[in-house]
Motif scaffolding. Structure first.
Motif, PDB file in Angstrom:
ATOM      1  N   TYR A  89       1.123  -0.011  -4.435  1.00 28.63           N
ATOM      2  CA  TYR A  89       0.426  -1.308  -4.344  1.00 28.63           C
ATOM      3  C   TYR A  89       1.083  -2.345  -5.270  1.00 28.63           C
ATOM      4  O   TYR A  89       1.346  -3.483  -4.869  1.00 28.63           O
ATOM      5  CB  TYR A  89      -1.054  -1.154  -4.720  1.00 28.63           C
ATOM      6  CG  TYR A  89      -1.910  -0.502  -3.667  1.00 28.63           C
ATOM      7  CD1 TYR A  89      -2.062  -1.083  -2.401  1.00 28.63           C
ATOM      8  CD2 TYR A  89      -2.607   0.679  -3.931  1.00 28.63           C
ATOM      9  CE1 TYR A  89      -2.864  -0.499  -1.435  1.00 28.63           C
ATOM     10  CE2 TYR A  89      -3.415   1.273  -2.963  1.00 28.63           C
ATOM     11  CZ  TYR A  89      -3.541   0.687  -1.721  1.00 28.63           C
ATOM     12  OH  TYR A  89      -4.332   1.262  -0.753  1.00 28.63           O
ATOM     13  N   TYR A  98      -1.044  -6.090   3.333  1.00 37.63           N
ATOM     14  CA  TYR A  98      -0.527  -4.738   3.113  1.00 37.63           C
ATOM     15  C   TYR A  98      -1.664  -3.759   2.893  1.00 37.63           C
ATOM     16  O   TYR A  98      -2.533  -3.964   2.044  1.00 37.63           O
ATOM     17  CB  TYR A  98       0.392  -4.744   1.885  1.00 37.63           C
ATOM     18  CG  TYR A  98       0.889  -3.373   1.469  1.00 37.63           C
ATOM     19  CD1 TYR A  98       1.934  -2.751   2.136  1.00 37.63           C
ATOM     20  CD2 TYR A  98       0.303  -2.695   0.386  1.00 37.63           C
ATOM     21  CE1 TYR A  98       2.397  -1.499   1.741  1.00 37.63           C
ATOM     22  CE2 TYR A  98       0.752  -1.447  -0.017  1.00 37.63           C
ATOM     23  CZ  TYR A  98       1.806  -0.856   0.666  1.00 37.63           C
ATOM     24  OH  TYR A  98       2.262   0.392   0.284  1.00 37.63           O
ATOM     25  N   THR A  99      -1.692  -2.733   3.720  1.00 39.09           N
ATOM     26  CA  THR A  99      -2.492  -1.547   3.440  1.00 39.09           C
ATOM     27  C   THR A  99      -1.484  -0.450   3.166  1.00 39.09           C
ATOM     28  O   THR A  99      -0.309  -0.599   3.508  1.00 39.09           O
ATOM     29  CB  THR A  99      -3.393  -1.185   4.628  1.00 39.09           C
ATOM     30  OG1 THR A  99      -2.584  -1.058   5.804  1.00 39.09           O
ATOM     31  CG2 THR A  99      -4.456  -2.259   4.854  1.00 39.09           C
ATOM     32  N   LEU A 100      -1.881   0.622   2.536  1.00 42.28           N
ATOM     33  CA  LEU A 100      -0.917   1.599   2.029  1.00 42.28           C
ATOM     34  C   LEU A 100       0.150   1.968   3.066  1.00 42.28           C
ATOM     35  O   LEU A 100      -0.178   2.386   4.188  1.00 42.28           O
ATOM     36  CB  LEU A 100      -1.644   2.859   1.548  1.00 42.28           C
ATOM     37  CG  LEU A 100      -0.817   3.726   0.590  1.00 42.28           C
ATOM     38  CD1 LEU A 100      -0.521   2.989  -0.710  1.00 42.28           C
ATOM     39  CD2 LEU A 100      -1.545   5.029   0.296  1.00 42.28           C
ATOM     40  N   LYS A 119      -1.032   3.765  -6.663  1.00 39.38           N
ATOM     41  CA  LYS A 119      -1.123   2.565  -7.501  1.00 39.38           C
ATOM     42  C   LYS A 119       0.245   1.901  -7.643  1.00 39.38           C
ATOM     43  O   LYS A 119       0.379   0.670  -7.546  1.00 39.38           O
ATOM     44  CB  LYS A 119      -1.663   2.920  -8.888  1.00 39.38           C
ATOM     45  CG  LYS A 119      -3.139   3.284  -8.926  1.00 39.38           C
ATOM     46  CD  LYS A 119      -3.583   3.527 -10.360  1.00 39.38           C
ATOM     47  CE  LYS A 119      -5.073   3.894 -10.427  1.00 39.38           C
ATOM     48  NZ  LYS A 119      -5.515   4.131 -11.827  1.00 39.38           N
ATOM     49  N   ILE A 150      -5.093  -7.627  -8.036  1.00 42.89           N
ATOM     50  CA  ILE A 150      -4.912  -6.227  -7.619  1.00 42.89           C
ATOM     51  C   ILE A 150      -4.792  -5.290  -8.813  1.00 42.89           C
ATOM     52  O   ILE A 150      -5.309  -4.170  -8.787  1.00 42.89           O
ATOM     53  CB  ILE A 150      -3.692  -6.073  -6.671  1.00 42.89           C
ATOM     54  CG1 ILE A 150      -3.587  -4.633  -6.157  1.00 42.89           C
ATOM     55  CG2 ILE A 150      -2.417  -6.528  -7.335  1.00 42.89           C
ATOM     56  CD1 ILE A 150      -4.787  -4.152  -5.362  1.00 42.89           C
ATOM     57  N   LEU A 152      -7.213  -2.083  -9.379  1.00 38.40           N
ATOM     58  CA  LEU A 152      -6.704  -0.712  -9.520  1.00 38.40           C
ATOM     59  C   LEU A 152      -7.244  -0.030 -10.774  1.00 38.40           C
ATOM     60  O   LEU A 152      -7.374   1.194 -10.816  1.00 38.40           O
ATOM     61  CB  LEU A 152      -5.168  -0.730  -9.548  1.00 38.40           C
ATOM     62  CG  LEU A 152      -4.494  -1.123  -8.218  1.00 38.40           C
ATOM     63  CD1 LEU A 152      -2.986  -1.245  -8.398  1.00 38.40           C
ATOM     64  CD2 LEU A 152      -4.811  -0.104  -7.115  1.00 38.40           C
ATOM     65  N   ALA A 203      -8.867   5.207  -2.142  1.00 41.98           N
ATOM     66  CA  ALA A 203      -8.141   4.260  -1.288  1.00 41.98           C
ATOM     67  C   ALA A 203      -8.427   4.613   0.163  1.00 41.98           C
ATOM     68  O   ALA A 203      -8.659   5.792   0.496  1.00 41.98           O
ATOM     69  CB  ALA A 203      -6.645   4.311  -1.569  1.00 41.98           C
ATOM     70  N   GLY A 251      -6.110  -8.797  -4.028  1.00 43.05           N
ATOM     71  CA  GLY A 251      -6.478  -7.478  -3.552  1.00 43.05           C
ATOM     72  C   GLY A 251      -7.939  -7.411  -3.127  1.00 43.05           C
ATOM     73  O   GLY A 251      -8.739  -8.272  -3.492  1.00 43.05           O
ATOM     74  N   GLY A 279      -6.427  -2.913   0.216  1.00 39.95           N
ATOM     75  CA  GLY A 279      -5.063  -3.425   0.329  1.00 39.95           C
ATOM     76  C   GLY A 279      -4.934  -4.783  -0.333  1.00 39.95           C
ATOM     77  O   GLY A 279      -5.793  -5.203  -1.108  1.00 39.95           O
ATOM     78  N   ILE A 280      -3.867  -5.477   0.004  1.00 39.69           N
ATOM     79  CA  ILE A 280      -3.594  -6.788  -0.592  1.00 39.69           C
ATOM     80  C   ILE A 280      -3.117  -7.763   0.478  1.00 39.69           C
ATOM     81  O   ILE A 280      -2.676  -7.357   1.556  1.00 39.69           O
ATOM     82  CB  ILE A 280      -2.526  -6.695  -1.710  1.00 39.69           C
ATOM     83  CG1 ILE A 280      -1.215  -6.116  -1.145  1.00 39.69           C
ATOM     84  CG2 ILE A 280      -3.014  -5.905  -2.888  1.00 39.69           C
ATOM     85  CD1 ILE A 280      -0.085  -6.055  -2.164  1.00 39.69           C
TER      86      ILE A 280
END
Length: 885
Positions: free
Chosen positions: A470, A342-344, A467, A443, A447, A453, A486, A509-510
């Motif tokens: 995420y 996952y990216t934003l 935040k 993650i 953060l 980001a 992350g 990302g995660i």
């Protein structure tokens, strides 16, 4: 003076290329030339020395003295028999001790520390004993240093050298340092690593410059090589029991001798009888039996991948009521696979098969950071290193971001190793004319230290809303039992210190990866619960991930049964201990929390088993009643601090080990109760005959012979009895429970008394056949010989048959299977054959003053011999009926 030379000079002298290491052929040649890399221990006792050590007992000295006296007065046969029995007893003791020693040696071999070396251009894990001068050794946190090493590369490397310097604070190492002063103290040789010290932080590489006795620790090996043989708590208790019984036996024998004196019996004959009875009555074989049963038991456990390092652990295993287990690798398969990233505002699934997939820029940057911030390797379907990092390397391969290409193109110039408190790892890699920090880890921790980001290829300020996004996705992944990791980065124009790396990062990302539960663990957890044991999960993972897997495995039933490290910190020790029994999952915990968890459970009266694999797990492993280290992923530190090592890192193995531990304890108990019953039977028969002024039913040599037959083979055979299949349906044993609890003491007294009484009854029958009674005077020698033969057969036969009854306090021999313990069957058969041989072979019969019985009398003595076994089996029937009601 390797510390005074540069790394290239040392490599040249050792004739090794640091990139490829030694070849296998060269390593073998050096090993043959210089020998194994291990310190020389004290010379082992020879078999002769062991033999004589078994003769060093006051009663044996008295018996040997009696043998000398019998020689002087012309009783040559009795003297020879006494000497033969004494030496046979010692020989059997030597065999037992030798077998136990070999079994323990085999276990020590299994626990030999491993080392990572470069051989033939590949990193290999080998036994530290196979290290040779010139080997390139890879050092990472948690490993013992296997030899004296000149460092050629180091990154934040710290080594604890208290074994050599006495300083408990780790020494910082730098491979680039050179110390020209030949008198530089060991603690100041910052470019060296020494054998038996411990890497606690960072990583490094070095070339071996000294092994075995040539090392610094080798020079003081005599100080380290102390001959310490600790007895287990059980052995200590039985040793004390043996002493108490010994004093009682000696008192009884003295009393017998005093009574005989006033009765005007043959004092020399009574002296021999009293001493023989003391030798037979004192269970001097108890510690030897316990040692061999424990040693054979732990050897058997090693075959199911449970390597017991310390014998007391076997006893403690039977009392374990809480198993605190790591999740990753122990409850799960430790085969991590990234399934989502996952990216934003962009969640993607990772294809399960294939390579050459395309990704957007921020996705590529995410994977690139993960690959560069990893120490694992993956080639030809085989990975080395942490399974989580292997999964990240595999992810990169799927998107054409191979580890080899990235690590070559973006050379690592610095790093901040993973720390269980930070839950982060960072590396500094060269990128063009500048440098980039790559950080991976939890993650929520990322953060906290991130400022920006990467969104659609642009670096933007990190907002509270971002935040939340995420964390929301991370929680959703956790709910699906995925482990979340992350990644972030930071660009810099210079090489920065590790302290500066994790500041003002840009979040990438995660990823979500899954480590499926081991298929067999669910059944093992159910088995543990049925055995009154509570399994508990301890993990650094997200609470939801841990709870999801705990529910699937049957450890927990609701999220409310979980608690996080932060919540633990908010509770006082008293509050935590009071609530501890309501939790089954401990998530987001650090190694320091593990100690708190162990102590809280122990305060509630539990016996705790704790698993661990890292350097910081050592305190919790030591605090636990049973510290269990991981054999595959565990560091040398955790293995050193543990009582047991799981060769397969599998939770099921812990349950199997507990089952085996329970059975081993029960078997030792069977052997001890059997020995005490037999010894008591001999005392009862002799003491009653003296007390009531009857003829003595057994001569000294006959007592010694029976003791030799019954105190060895049957007792050991009971010690290796097949395990009770229902042992895991019972609650854990209370460690404070008496060894004679559950009626075991009463069984020993009743059984022994019955055997003694039957021996006297058989003696009476033998006299009665010739018209004499126990109170008759002037009984002819041939009549006494016949009656004593009957008593001799009954005393030995009843003990041999009684051994079958000792296999279980409640189950009949038919429920257990008459031939299920083949060793016991053989022991009993051999015992009867020896008895028959002594009676039927003329010169032996004459020597032991025995004679052949008639067919009818054989029937009588066999019938008498079967009575203790029969009555015991009948008692078991009533016990089972009572239990049902």
């Amino acid at each position: 003076m390797w510390f005074a030379k540069s790394a290239p000079e040392v490599l040249t002298e050792c004739k090794v290329d640091p990139a490829t290491g030694l070849t296998t052929e060269e390593a073998q040649a050096r090993l043959a030339q210089y020998g194994e890399n291990k310190l020389e221990g004290k010379p082992k006792k020879s078999l002769i020395a062991l033999f004589f050590s078994h003769l060093q007992d006051m009663l044996i000295y008295v018996l040997l003295g009696a043998a000398v006296i019998t020689l002087v007065i012309g009783e040559y046969v009795d003297a020879i028999i006494i000497l033969l029995v004494v030496f046979l007893n010692a020989a059997i003791g030597v065999i037992q001790e030798y077998k136990a020693e070999k079994a323990v040696e085999a276990l020590q071999q299994m626990t030999t520390p491993k080392s990572l070396v470069k051989r033939d251009g590949q990193i290999q894990e080998i036994n530290s004993e196979d290290i040779v001068v010139g080997d390139i050794v890879v050092i990472d946190a948690g490993r013992f240093i296997p030899a004296d090493i000149r460092l050629i590369e180091s990154a934040n490397l710290q080594i604890e050298e208290s074994a050599l310097t006495g300083e408990s604070v780790p020494s910082e190492k730098d491979a680039n340092n050179i110390h020209p002063d030949p008198k530089t103290p060991i603690g100041d040789k910052t470019n060296m690593a020494f054998m038996s010290t411990l890497a606690t932080y960072g990583r490094g590489e070095g070339v071996v410059v000294a092994t075995a006795m040539e090392t610094e620790i080798g020079k003081i090996a005599k100080i380290l090589d102390e001959d310490i043989e600790e007895m287990t708590p059980l052995q200590k208790r039985l040793d004390e029991l043996g002493r108490v019984l010994g004093f009682i036996a000696i008192a009884v024998c003295v009393l017998i001798f005093i009574i005989a004196f006033f009765q005007k019996r043959d004092l020399f004959e009574m002296f021999l009888t009293a001493i023989s009875l003391a030798v037979a009555a004192i269970p001097e074989g108890l510690p030897a039996i316990v040692a061999i049963v424990l040693a054979l038991g732990v050897t058997r456990m090693s075959k199911i991948n449970a390597i017991v390092k310390k014998l007391p652990a076997v006893e403690t295993l039977g009392s374990v009521s809480i198993i605190c287990s790591d999740k990753t690798g122990t409850l799960t398969q430790n085969k991590m696979t990234v399934v989502k990233f996952y990216t934003l505002d962009n969640l993607q699934n990772v294809p399960s098969e294939g390579t050459g997939f395309e990704a957007r820029q921020e996705e590529q940057e995410l994977m690139k950071s993960f690959v560069l911030c990893s120490d694992a390797t993956y080639e030809d379907g085989q990975g080395t290193g942490d399974p989580t990092e292997v999964a990240l390397i595999v992810l990169g391969d799927k998107y054409d971001l191979s580890r080899q290409r990235l690590h070559t193109e973006y050379k690592r110039v610095g790093e901040k190793p993973f720390d269980s408190d930070r839950k982060l790892m960072s590396t500094l890699n060269q990128e063009g004319t500048g440098y980039r920090v790559h950080t991976k880890g939890a993650i929520d921790n990322i953060l906290k230290i991130a400022k920006n980001a990467l969104v659609n290829g642009q670096v933007v300020p990190l907002t509270a809303e971002m935040k939340a996004n995420y964390l929301q996705v991370a929680e959703a992944m956790s709910d699906d039992a995925l482990r979340v990791l992350g990644a972030a980065y930071k660009d810099t124009d210079r090489v920065i210190d590790p302290e500066e790396m994790e500041q003002d990062l840009t979040v990438l990302g995660i990823v979500g990866m899954i480590d499926p539960p081991r298929l067999e663990v669910k059944d093992s957890i159910a088995q543990a619960k049925s055995a009154g044991i509570t399994p508990v999960m301890i993990t650094g993972d997200h609470r939801n991930t841990a709870a999801a897997i705990a529910k699937e495995l049957g450890i927990a039933s609701a999220l409310e049964q979980s608690i996080t490290g932060t919540e633990i910190d908010a509770l006082s020790e008293e509050e935590f201990a009071g609530k501890i029994n309501s939790y089954r999952v401990f998530a987001r915990v650090s190694p320091e929390h593990k100690v708190k968890i162990v102590k809280a459970y122990q305060e509630q009266g539990n016996v705790v088993s704790m698993t661990g694999d890292g350097v910081n797990d050592a305190p919790s492993l030591k605090n636990a009643d049973i510290g269990v280290a991981m054999g595959i992923t565990g560091t040398d530190v955790s293995k050193s601090a543990s009582d047991m090592i799981l060769a397969d890192d599998n939770f099921t193995t812990i349950v199997h080990a507990i089952e085996e531990g329970r059975n081993i304890y029960n078997n030792i108990r069977k052997s001890v109760i059997f020995l005490l019953s037999c010894n008591l039977g001999e005392v009862v028969a002799i003491f009653a005959s003296v007390l009531f002024f009857w003829p003595v039913p057994l001569l000294a040599t006959q007592i010694l012979w029976i003791n030799l037959i019954t105190d060895t083979l049957p007792a050991i055979a009971l010690g290796v009895d097949p395990g009770d299949k229902e042992v895991m349906k019972k609650k854990p044993r209370d460690p404070k429970e008496s060894f004679f609890a559950g009626g075991a003491g009463a069984r020993a007294v009743l059984g022994g008394t019955l055997i003694g009484v039957l021996t006297l009854v058989a003696f009476y029958f033998g006299l009665n056949e010739y018209g004499y009674s126990l109170g008759s005077a002037n009984i002819p020698d041939e009549v006494l010989t016949y009656a004593r033969t009957m008593a001799f057969v009954v005393l030995a036969g009843s003990q041999l048959f009684y051994s079958f009854a000792m296999r279980s306090p409640t189950k009949s021999i038919f429920q257990l299977g008459l031939f299920s313990n083949k060793y016991l069957v053989v022991a009993v058969v051999v015992g009867f054959m020896l008895q028959l041989g002594v009676i039927t072979i003329p010169f032996l019969a004459d020597a032991f003053k025995l004679q052949m019985l008639s067919g009818g009398d054989w029937g009588i003595v066999i019938l008498f011999s079967l009575i203790p076994l029969t009555l015991n089996e009948i008692a078991k029937i009533f016990m089972r009926m009572t239990a049902k009601n």
